[in-house]
Write a protein that holds these residues in place. Structure first.
Motif, PDB file in Angstrom:
ATOM      1  N   SER A  61       0.824  -1.207   0.000  1.00 26.58           N
ATOM      2  CA  SER A  61       0.000   0.000   0.000  1.00 26.58           C
ATOM      3  C   SER A  61       0.861   1.262   0.000  1.00 26.58           C
ATOM      4  O   SER A  61       0.546   2.243  -0.670  1.00 26.58           O
ATOM      5  CB  SER A  61      -0.919   0.007   1.225  1.00 26.58           C
ATOM      6  N   LEU A  62       1.949   1.226   0.767  1.00 23.25           N
ATOM      7  CA  LEU A  62       2.850   2.373   0.798  1.00 23.25           C
ATOM      8  C   LEU A  62       3.453   2.627  -0.577  1.00 23.25           C
ATOM      9  O   LEU A  62       3.510   3.771  -1.047  1.00 23.25           O
ATOM     10  CB  LEU A  62       3.950   2.134   1.828  1.00 23.25           C
ATOM     11  N   LEU A  63       3.874   1.568  -1.244  1.00 24.41           N
ATOM     12  CA  LEU A  63       4.405   1.724  -2.597  1.00 24.41           C
ATOM     13  C   LEU A  63       3.325   2.261  -3.540  1.00 24.41           C
ATOM     14  O   LEU A  63       3.599   3.118  -4.383  1.00 24.41           O
ATOM     15  CB  LEU A  63       4.938   0.384  -3.104  1.00 24.41           C
ATOM     16  N   ALA A  64       2.093   1.758  -3.386  1.00 24.61           N
ATOM     17  CA  ALA A  64       1.007   2.220  -4.247  1.00 24.61           C
ATOM     18  C   ALA A  64       0.730   3.704  -4.053  1.00 24.61           C
ATOM     19  O   ALA A  64       0.533   4.448  -5.020  1.00 24.61           O
ATOM     20  CB  ALA A  64      -0.258   1.406  -3.974  1.00 24.61           C
ATOM     21  N   LEU A  65       0.738   4.150  -2.801  1.00 23.07           N
ATOM     22  CA  LEU A  65       0.500   5.571  -2.545  1.00 23.07           C
ATOM     23  C   LEU A  65       1.644   6.425  -3.049  1.00 23.07           C
ATOM     24  O   LEU A  65       1.439   7.538  -3.546  1.00 23.07           O
ATOM     25  CB  LEU A  65       0.288   5.798  -1.056  1.00 23.07           C
ATOM     26  N   CYS A  66       2.852   5.942  -2.936  1.00 16.46           N
ATOM     27  CA  CYS A  66       3.989   6.679  -3.493  1.00 16.46           C
ATOM     28  C   CYS A  66       3.849   6.810  -5.004  1.00 16.46           C
ATOM     29  O   CYS A  66       4.139   7.864  -5.578  1.00 16.46           O
ATOM     30  CB  CYS A  66       5.295   5.963  -3.150  1.00 16.46           C
ATOM     31  N   VAL A  67       3.375   5.748  -5.644  1.00 11.53           N
ATOM     32  CA  VAL A  67       3.180   5.784  -7.091  1.00 11.53           C
ATOM     33  C   VAL A  67       2.167   6.856  -7.469  1.00 11.53           C
ATOM     34  O   VAL A  67       2.394   7.694  -8.347  1.00 11.53           O
ATOM     35  CB  VAL A  67       2.717   4.402  -7.601  1.00 11.53           C
ATOM     36  N   VAL A  68       1.014   6.842  -6.789  1.00 11.30           N
ATOM     37  CA  VAL A  68      -0.070   7.737  -7.175  1.00 11.30           C
ATOM     38  C   VAL A  68       0.232   9.184  -6.811  1.00 11.30           C
ATOM     39  O   VAL A  68      -0.250  10.108  -7.470  1.00 11.30           O
ATOM     40  CB  VAL A  68      -1.390   7.265  -6.516  1.00 11.30           C
ATOM     41  N   ASN A  69       1.041   9.418  -5.801  1.00  5.01           N
ATOM     42  CA  ASN A  69       1.298  10.786  -5.352  1.00  5.01           C
ATOM     43  C   ASN A  69       2.710  11.273  -5.641  1.00  5.01           C
ATOM     44  O   ASN A  69       3.070  12.391  -5.253  1.00  5.01           O
ATOM     45  CB  ASN A  69       1.032  10.888  -3.847  1.00  5.01           C
ATOM     46  N   LEU A  70       3.502  10.472  -6.325  1.00  8.58           N
ATOM     47  CA  LEU A  70       4.851  10.888  -6.669  1.00  8.58           C
ATOM     48  C   LEU A  70       4.845  12.136  -7.540  1.00  8.58           C
ATOM     49  O   LEU A  70       5.703  13.013  -7.400  1.00  8.58           O
ATOM     50  CB  LEU A  70       5.579   9.745  -7.381  1.00  8.58           C
ATOM     51  N   ASP A  71       3.874  12.240  -8.430  1.00  5.50           N
ATOM     52  CA  ASP A  71       3.838  13.388  -9.335  1.00  5.50           C
ATOM     53  C   ASP A  71       3.640  14.698  -8.581  1.00  5.50           C
ATOM     54  O   ASP A  71       4.172  15.743  -8.990  1.00  5.50           O
ATOM     55  CB  ASP A  71       2.749  13.211 -10.387  1.00  5.50           C
ATOM     56  N   THR A  72       2.897  14.676  -7.467  1.00  4.29           N
ATOM     57  CA  THR A  72       2.736  15.890  -6.667  1.00  4.29           C
ATOM     58  C   THR A  72       4.081  16.392  -6.162  1.00  4.29           C
ATOM     59  O   THR A  72       4.388  17.593  -6.229  1.00  4.29           O
ATOM     60  CB  THR A  72       1.796  15.622  -5.483  1.00  4.29           C
ATOM     61  N   LEU A  73       4.895  15.486  -5.664  1.00  4.33           N
ATOM     62  CA  LEU A  73       6.209  15.876  -5.169  1.00  4.33           C
ATOM     63  C   LEU A  73       7.111  16.350  -6.299  1.00  4.33           C
ATOM     64  O   LEU A  73       7.865  17.322  -6.144  1.00  4.33           O
ATOM     65  CB  LEU A  73       6.852  14.698  -4.438  1.00  4.33           C
TER      66      LEU A  73
END
Length: 580
Positions: A322-334
């Motif tokens: 789940s942590l990897l999935a959230l990083c994937v979906v929100n990486l573009d924000t960073l």
């Protein structure tokens, strides 16, 4: 898993992250036939280690810890059942009376839960939609949205793993969950508190890294929701386990009213992004109170070392995925925040917010029941394949028209709804709508794979996704700004991740033909709908009457294309399966 995205909820409420599940029509995506209980994802060695007493070996061994099953005589007597091995007196008469009603079937439970969940999600999202319009038009500019987007992104990443994945055991494991729920609550609360403490001290450094030094205190306040979420895991899990989405709707309504009211009051009072933070905290306090009232007796702390070990073996891999999935979906924000600045980030967050409308309305409603449904179908390969195919068909059929309309009419829709200030956000919207459609399918596949115990496959998929995405987004942001970031997302998701998910599903017994059966008619209808919408917009312009007429005609064209699939979506199509 929570695939939620920063700023999808303008009222500042962190989205749900329970391991429950997917969306459907009135008939539901799961078959009516009874199926055996799925094996628990707990390894066999845990059941052996935790066994408290010898019991006869059943014909089919369920890998469930002994402490998860009500098997002691005194407990059974307290609930009015005969002790184990007790024989009723031979002369005891059988009282006359009507036969007890049969327990509701799985299909009926899922349909009822899905209806309540869909109503809940639609009502909440319409309210959030109206709130977002008011804030964007009259209270907050792109820079404030950018700061909020950063804070919400950090919050979502923390929520992906704050309870170490142990909360899903309440939903997933067979037996009496109250026997191990105190240990779950202790683990969840302790890990969430430690995670918040680390964030509190690291907030200034995190804010500087993403290009918004003034976001530090917004981070500290908003991430108090991490602790509240950790405490709420157990009572919320019991509601999901019981498909109690009617009670869940009342809790979410109270959360929404509280968080939205406080957010609007503070935003119009000039507090900027901090208004989201305090609104989020207030709403979550109300939600936690509601969960405790709706699931009384579940908020009990306790500790059992053997239970904790088994729970961590079960939950940590899921939390990692789940942590990897959230990083994937929100990486573009960073990436956008650190390379393009918070104003461009504000435009991008709004575009992603719009692209999340169909994802959040349809997919969120489904995911509150899909995990529980797939878990009960995991022991029947045929039932699992049919249930997944129907669920995917219903989701895609309901999502494609929304994605196509918002993508094809992006600029006029953004200007009409949010005003001319936000028109730059429309440039990235068509690509983000395509990503939203991919996300819905991947979320459903994720829940299905978790339910059948393929956690290692999920971690591999998410790690591959993250590794491929980061360099693509960095290069795309420098070359084409927010449009390039959106294009990079679609390139990696469609070209790398979808094929890997298809391979993982095929190994779980769900072949590509099951998936093609679910998606063929909606994809054909979407292509016809997009061509119709673009043609009519060029012919009649983008005035409000023209946009309304274009939408109606395009939807009619889509409905004609998907009409042949109506029996499949209702569950009345012939039952012969696609060749595997």
């Amino acid at each position: 898993m929570n695939w939620a995205r920063a700023a999808e909820d303008p009222a500042g409420r962190p989205p749900d992250r329970e391991g429950a599940v997917p969306r459907h029509d009135a008939a539901g995506p799961f078959p009516e036939t009874a199926v055996p209980h799925p094996d628990s994802a707990l390894p066999r060695r845990d059941a052996a280690v935790l066994s408290r007493e010898a019991v006869p070996a059943p014909r089919r061994v369920l890998r469930v810890p002994s402490w998860a099953i009500q098997d002691d005589d005194d407990t059974a007597e307290r609930f009015g059942a005969a002790p184990t091995g007790a024989v009723p007196p031979a002369a005891a008469p059988t009282p006359a009376g009507p036969a007890p009603a049969a327990a509701p079937s799985l299909g009926r439970k899922v349909r009822s839960a899905a209806r309540w969940s869909l109503i809940n999600t639609v009502v909440m999202r319409l309210g959030n939609f109206a709130t977002g319009i008011a804030l964007a038009r009259f209270a907050l500019g792109p820079a404030a949205w950018g700061v909020y987007g950063i804070a919400q992104t950090v919050l979502l990443v923390l929520l992906a793993a704050n309870e170490l994945g142990v909360g899903l055991a309440i939903i997933r494991w067979d037996g009496d969950a109250r026997r191990f729920s105190p240990t779950v609550l202790t683990l969840s609360t302790a890990s969430s508190t430690l995670m918040y403490a680390a964030l509190f001290f690291a907030a200034p450094a995190v804010a500087r890294t993403v290009g918004s030094p003034d976001a530090a205190w917004v981070l500290r306040v908003m991430c108090l929701c991490v602790v509240l979420d950790g405490i709420a895991q157990v009572p919320a899990g019991f509601l999901t386990r019981e498909f109690a989405q009617g009670r869940r709707m009342l809790i979410d309504a109270a959360n929404f009213v509280t968080s939205t009211g406080i957010t609007l009051l503070l935003a119009f009072g000039g507090m900027g992004a901090m208004s989201f933070a305090w609104g989020s905290v207030a709403g979550n306090v109300v939600a936690l109170t509601g969960f405790c009232l709706a699931a009384p007796g579940t908020l009990r702390f306790g500790w059992d070392r053997d239970q904790a070990r088994a729970l961590l073996r079960f939950g940590v891999p899921l939390a990692g995925a789940s942590l990897l999935a959230l990083c994937v979906v929100n990486l573009d924000t960073l990436v956008v925040g650190s390379t393009l600045g918070k104003v461009s980030l504000g435009f991008y967050v709004l575009a992603f917010n719009i692209s999340g409308w169909p994802v959040r309305i349809i997919s969120e409603a489904a995911r509150r029941v899909s995990f529980a449904g797939f878990s009960r179908l995991a022991g029947s390969p045929r039932g699992l394949a049919e249930g997944f195919s129907r669920a995917l068909g219903v989701l895609v059929t309901g999502t494609v028209p929304l994605c196509v309309l918002l993508g094809a009419l992006a600029a006029p829709v953004v200007e009409l709804v949010y005003g001319s200030t936000w028109v730059p956000a429309a440039r990235a919207l068509p690509w983000l709508m395509a990503l939203g459609l991919i996300r819905i399918g991947c979320e459903l596949a994720y829940d299905c794979l978790v339910a059948v115990g393929r956690r290692r496959s999920l971690i591999g998929v998410q790690a591959l996704w993250l590794a491929a995405l980061f360099p693509v987004l960095v290069v795309a942001a420098h070359l084409h700004g927010i449009v390039g970031v959106a294009q990079g997302h679609v390139l990696v998701a469609g070209g790398i991740v979808v094929p890997v998910f298809l391979l993982a599903l095929s190994r779980a017994g769900i072949s590509v033909r099951w998936i093609a059966r679910a998606c063929s008619w909606p994809f054909l209808g979407g292509a016809v709908m997009a061509a119709t919408a673009l043609l009519l917009e060029r012919r009649f312009g983008d005035s409000r009457p023209a946009l309304a007429a274009t939408a109606v005609v395009a939807l009619a064209a889509y409905a004609l294309c998907v009409w042949p699939s109506r029996q499949f979506l209702r569950g009345t199509a012939p039952t012969d399966s696609p060749a595997r």
